[in-house]
Design an enzyme around this catalytic site. Structure first.
Site, PDB file in Angstrom:
ATOM      1  N   GLN A  71      -6.283 -11.874  -4.284  1.00  0.00           N
ATOM      2  CA  GLN A  71      -5.250 -12.605  -5.230  1.00  0.00           C
ATOM      3  C   GLN A  71      -5.927 -13.675  -6.081  1.00  0.00           C
ATOM      4  O   GLN A  71      -5.603 -13.915  -7.108  1.00  0.00           O
ATOM      5  CB  GLN A  71      -4.094 -13.043  -4.377  1.00  0.00           C
ATOM      6  CG  GLN A  71      -3.451 -12.015  -3.716  1.00  0.00           C
ATOM      7  CD  GLN A  71      -2.643 -12.328  -2.622  1.00  0.00           C
ATOM      8  OE1 GLN A  71      -2.350 -13.460  -2.200  1.00  0.00           O
ATOM      9  NE2 GLN A  71      -1.984 -11.303  -1.718  1.00  0.00           N
ATOM     10  N   ASN A 114       0.093  -5.133  -6.868  1.00  0.00           N
ATOM     11  CA  ASN A 114       1.079  -4.364  -7.385  1.00  0.00           C
ATOM     12  C   ASN A 114       1.886  -5.173  -8.386  1.00  0.00           C
ATOM     13  O   ASN A 114       2.464  -4.906  -9.428  1.00  0.00           O
ATOM     14  CB  ASN A 114       1.669  -3.611  -6.016  1.00  0.00           C
ATOM     15  CG  ASN A 114       1.112  -2.887  -5.461  1.00  0.00           C
ATOM     16  OD1 ASN A 114       0.724  -1.705  -5.988  1.00  0.00           O
ATOM     17  ND2 ASN A 114       0.527  -3.088  -4.361  1.00  0.00           N
ATOM     18  N   HIS A 171       0.683  -1.347   0.172  1.00  0.00           N
ATOM     19  CA  HIS A 171       0.032  -0.011  -0.086  1.00  0.00           C
ATOM     20  C   HIS A 171       0.853   1.265   0.022  1.00  0.00           C
ATOM     21  O   HIS A 171       0.641   2.175  -0.735  1.00  0.00           O
ATOM     22  CB  HIS A 171      -1.146  -0.020   1.241  1.00  0.00           C
ATOM     23  CG  HIS A 171      -2.210  -0.866   0.966  1.00  0.00           C
ATOM     24  ND1 HIS A 171      -3.298  -0.462   0.863  1.00  0.00           N
ATOM     25  CD2 HIS A 171      -2.096  -2.359   0.877  1.00  0.00           C
ATOM     26  CE1 HIS A 171      -4.225  -1.731   0.743  1.00  0.00           C
ATOM     27  NE2 HIS A 171      -3.355  -2.711   0.521  1.00  0.00           N
ATOM     28  N   HIS A 216       2.479 -14.224  -6.055  1.00  0.00           N
ATOM     29  CA  HIS A 216       1.325 -14.464  -5.019  1.00  0.00           C
ATOM     30  C   HIS A 216       0.099 -13.710  -5.893  1.00  0.00           C
ATOM     31  O   HIS A 216      -1.199 -13.659  -5.090  1.00  0.00           O
ATOM     32  CB  HIS A 216       1.714 -14.015  -3.766  1.00  0.00           C
ATOM     33  CG  HIS A 216       1.856 -12.705  -3.324  1.00  0.00           C
ATOM     34  ND1 HIS A 216       2.509 -11.792  -4.074  1.00  0.00           N
ATOM     35  CD2 HIS A 216       1.242 -11.788  -2.634  1.00  0.00           C
ATOM     36  CE1 HIS A 216       2.428 -10.558  -3.689  1.00  0.00           C
ATOM     37  NE2 HIS A 216       1.511 -10.498  -2.787  1.00  0.00           N
ATOM     38  N   ALA A 221      -5.999 -12.070   0.620  1.00  0.00           N
ATOM     39  CA  ALA A 221      -6.963 -10.889  -0.097  1.00  0.00           C
ATOM     40  C   ALA A 221      -7.606 -11.008  -1.262  1.00  0.00           C
ATOM     41  O   ALA A 221      -8.281 -12.192  -1.237  1.00  0.00           O
ATOM     42  CB  ALA A 221      -5.617  -9.726  -0.225  1.00  0.00           C
ATOM     43  N   ASP A 258      -5.685   5.799   2.085  1.00  0.00           N
ATOM     44  CA  ASP A 258      -5.777   4.307   2.118  1.00  0.00           C
ATOM     45  C   ASP A 258      -7.010   3.753   2.873  1.00  0.00           C
ATOM     46  O   ASP A 258      -7.160   4.367   4.076  1.00  0.00           O
ATOM     47  CB  ASP A 258      -4.484   3.782   2.764  1.00  0.00           C
ATOM     48  CG  ASP A 258      -4.293   2.261   2.321  1.00  0.00           C
ATOM     49  OD1 ASP A 258      -3.459   1.771   1.423  1.00  0.00           O
ATOM     50  OD2 ASP A 258      -4.963   1.431   2.780  1.00  0.00           O
TER      51      ASP A 258
HETATM   52  N1  UDP Z   1       8.365  -5.530  -3.238  1.00  0.00           N
HETATM   53  C1  UDP Z   1       9.864  -5.472  -3.740  1.00  0.00           C
HETATM   54  N2  UDP Z   1      10.644  -6.192  -3.374  1.00  0.00           N
HETATM   55  C2  UDP Z   1      10.131  -7.341  -2.597  1.00  0.00           C
HETATM   56  C3  UDP Z   1       9.098  -7.436  -1.986  1.00  0.00           C
HETATM   57  C4  UDP Z   1       8.079  -6.593  -2.385  1.00  0.00           C
HETATM   58  O1  UDP Z   1       9.870  -4.134  -4.441  1.00  0.00           O
HETATM   59  O2  UDP Z   1      11.192  -8.120  -2.160  1.00  0.00           O
HETATM   60  C5  UDP Z   1       7.333  -4.536  -3.741  1.00  0.00           C
HETATM   61  C6  UDP Z   1       6.652  -4.994  -4.953  1.00  0.00           C
HETATM   62  O3  UDP Z   1       7.458  -4.424  -6.329  1.00  0.00           O
HETATM   63  C7  UDP Z   1       5.184  -4.379  -4.773  1.00  0.00           C
HETATM   64  C8  UDP Z   1       5.051  -4.541  -3.504  1.00  0.00           C
HETATM   65  O4  UDP Z   1       6.293  -4.739  -2.996  1.00  0.00           O
HETATM   66  O5  UDP Z   1       4.997  -3.040  -5.296  1.00  0.00           O
HETATM   67  C9  UDP Z   1       4.063  -5.717  -3.048  1.00  0.00           C
HETATM   68  O6  UDP Z   1       2.845  -5.507  -3.178  1.00  0.00           O
HETATM   69  P1  UDP Z   1       1.751  -6.488  -3.657  1.00  0.00           P
HETATM   70  O7  UDP Z   1       0.645  -5.745  -3.973  1.00  0.00           O
HETATM   71  O8  UDP Z   1       2.350  -7.390  -4.994  1.00  0.00           O
HETATM   72  O9  UDP Z   1       1.793  -7.438  -2.672  1.00  0.00           O
HETATM   73  P2  UDP Z   1       1.723  -7.373  -0.900  1.00  0.00           P
HETATM   74  O10 UDP Z   1       3.073  -7.130  -0.578  1.00  0.00           O
HETATM   75  O11 UDP Z   1       0.734  -6.348  -0.648  1.00  0.00           O
HETATM   76  O12 UDP Z   1       1.099  -8.737  -0.568  1.00  0.00           O
END
Ligand code: UDP
Length: 480
Positions: free
Chosen positions: A383, A362, A20, A358, A381, A108
């Site tokens: 997903q 993002n 987020h 997953h 979520a 948010d």
């Molecule tokens: N991310 C990253 N490096 C990591 C893990 C995550 O840059 O090692 C970033 C990824 O690029 C994305 C965000 O963290 O922008 C993760 O968001 P996402 O919605 O995919 O998953 P969440 O973490 O919310 O489950």
């Protein structure tokens, strides 16, 4: 209004979890690039991370700053789950809004307590949910039209009604709060209220990705699709400054990737929140090794760590098969990363031919924008909806076969076995007609994503439209 420049003054109030905070920071940068005076509201603990992401913009003169609130939420590693209570920020937020009176605040949805103060002070709020139009429509239509009690089992497929595509889901793939009204916790109701009476929604997506769903969302409520916001990161330095400091040196990572053939490496990440049980880590390792394909695997958090296993140091090291890491390193087959990876930098490298994800919104959008086909492995979520978009609507990925939704803080109900992992990896990383088709389609999507954020594109236009609307609103107010 910013009294010095006369430009529209927008505040952005991100939640503290990675999925987020990162896109909200990018969203603020997008609006600053359109000339809005953008302020990101931070806690003392996450100010530095946010500051790192905007320093280059400031140096090039964009109107963007961070404002640090005087209260804190003690979570600095970007893994705050949606249940973390941030209401300690209420009073400092009220003070800030009273002093500055911005033209709007993009908030948010996990700051579920925040609607009242914004309403009281007459500051229009735009809600940021972190997901796209397709998952919104799927969830909304299930909530409103599906009688889950009529299903004979959790694994019986049902068609989600009134959608432009035929989408089948099972109850086991649904978040608990969609499984019945009695499962809706108060915090979910508060999030809904935050959205109701809001000025609209700012969405990290672009029209050409999901046109029919974007139309539905825009018909229901005001919404501005301004993404993919990650595309505002243009240089390698910007891409590596996103989120936490990466565990791997940018040059080392690029050197490793440069040594690989185009489309030959699979990138594996489960985002910032998912905690894999130790048994699952093992199955992934065995599956990867058996597939004989090259990979970069970001081993995130393990559940053993949260369960406070005293012998677990948080790296997952203990749970990988004996000698696995050494074998992968020595043969040059695989790079195991612990901690935080520079995801954008990796995804956009020509050696990457697949992304095991997953399906966080993002990651999904970043994979699509980089033109990378995916192995979908939804966990929590929304997903499982995102998986349907990738594999069935866009047809740019294969499913690993996970079937059971779990909350981020729950015990996993199923472990996906090594055979399934190997099969999916071999299928996506093969040189086949099927994969060629997927790669062609996903590259087309990536091209459309880039065009959307450029001048003349739909996301560019939506960002401009929102700024103009805020300007008009202010003028009308000033004229009384
Ligand atoms: N991310 C990253 N490096 C990591 C893990 C995550 O840059 O090692 C970033 C990824 O690029 C994305 C965000 O963290 O922008 C993760 O968001 P996402 O919605 O995919 O998953 P969440 O973490 O919310 O489950």
């Amino acid at each position: 209004m910013n009294p010095i420049t006369g430009s529209v003054e927008m505040f952005f109030f991100p939640f503290i979890g990675g999925g987020h905070q990162i896109p909200m920071t990018d969203t603020a940068r997008v609006f600053a690039s359109h000339g809005a005076s953008s302020t990101i509201i931070a806690t003392p603990s996450n100010t530095l991370q946010i500051q790192n992401s905007i320093t280059r913009d400031q140096q090039s003169g964009l109107p963007i700053t961070v404002h640090t609130l005087s209260a804190d939420i003690a979570d600095t590693d970007m893994s705050a789950g949606p249940f973390v209570d941030t209401s300690a920020l209420l009073e400092p937020l009220r003070q800030l809004l009273l002093e500055r009176r911005p033209d709007c605040i993009v908030v948010d949805m996990f700051h579920r307590w925040a609607g009242e103060v914004m309403h009281e002070l007459g500051i229009p709020r735009m809600v940021f949910t972190g997901n796209g139009c397709f998952p919104r429509c799927v969830q909304e239509n299930i909530r409103n039209h599906v009688v889950l009690e009529n299903l004979t089992s959790d694994s019986e497929p049902f068609v989600v009604p009134n959608l432009p595509d035929k989408i089948e889901m099972t109850k086991s793939q649904l978040p608990v709060f969609l499984r019945g009204p009695s499962n809706i916790p108060d915090r979910m109701k508060a999030m809904k209220q935050l959205e109701e009476n809001s000025f609209g929604a700012v969405i990290n997506s672009f029209r050409d990705l999901e046109p029919a769903y974007a139309d539905i969302v825009k018909k229901r409520n005001k919404a501005w699709l301004v993404g993919p916001v990650s595309l505002c990161n243009r240089t390698a330095a910007e891409k590596t400054a996103r989120g936490k400091p990466p565990t791997i040196d940018e040059q080392k990572c690029l050197k490793w990737l440069n040594s690989k053939k185009p489309n030959s490496v699979l990138y594996i990440s489960f985002g910032s929140l998912v905690q894999l049980p130790p048994e699952q880590l093992k199955e992934i390792a065995y599956g990867l090794e058996a597939s004989e394909k090259s990979f970069i695997w970001v081993v995130g958090k393990t559940r053993a760590r949260t369960l406070k296993d005293p012998s677990e140091n948080g790296s997952g090291e203990k749970w990988l098969p004996e000698g696995f890491e050494e074998r992968m390193r020595d043969s040059g087959k695989g790079l195991v990363l612990r901690g935080w990876a520079p995801q954008l930098l990796i995804l956009e490298h020509g050696a990457i031919g697949g992304f095991m994800t997953h399906c966080g919104w993002n990651s999904t959008l970043e994979g699509l924008s980089a033109g990378v086909a995916m192995i979908t492995w939804p966990v929590s979520a929304e997903q499982f909806s995102n998986e349907k978009l990738v594999t069935e609507v866009l047809r740019v990925g294969v499913q690993v076969g996970s079937r059971e939704w779990v909350s981020w803080d729950e015990e996993w109900k199923e472990v996906v076995g090594r055979e399934k992992v190997e099969l999916a990896v071999r299928r996506l990383m093969a040189e086949s007609e099927e994969v060629e088709g997927m790669r062609r389609r996903v590259r087309e999507i990536a091209g459309k994503a880039r065009r959307a954020v450029e001048e003349g594109g739909t996301s560019y236009a939506d960002a401009e439209a929102l700024i103009q609307e805020l300007k008009a609103r202010r003028l009308a107010k000033e004229e009384g």
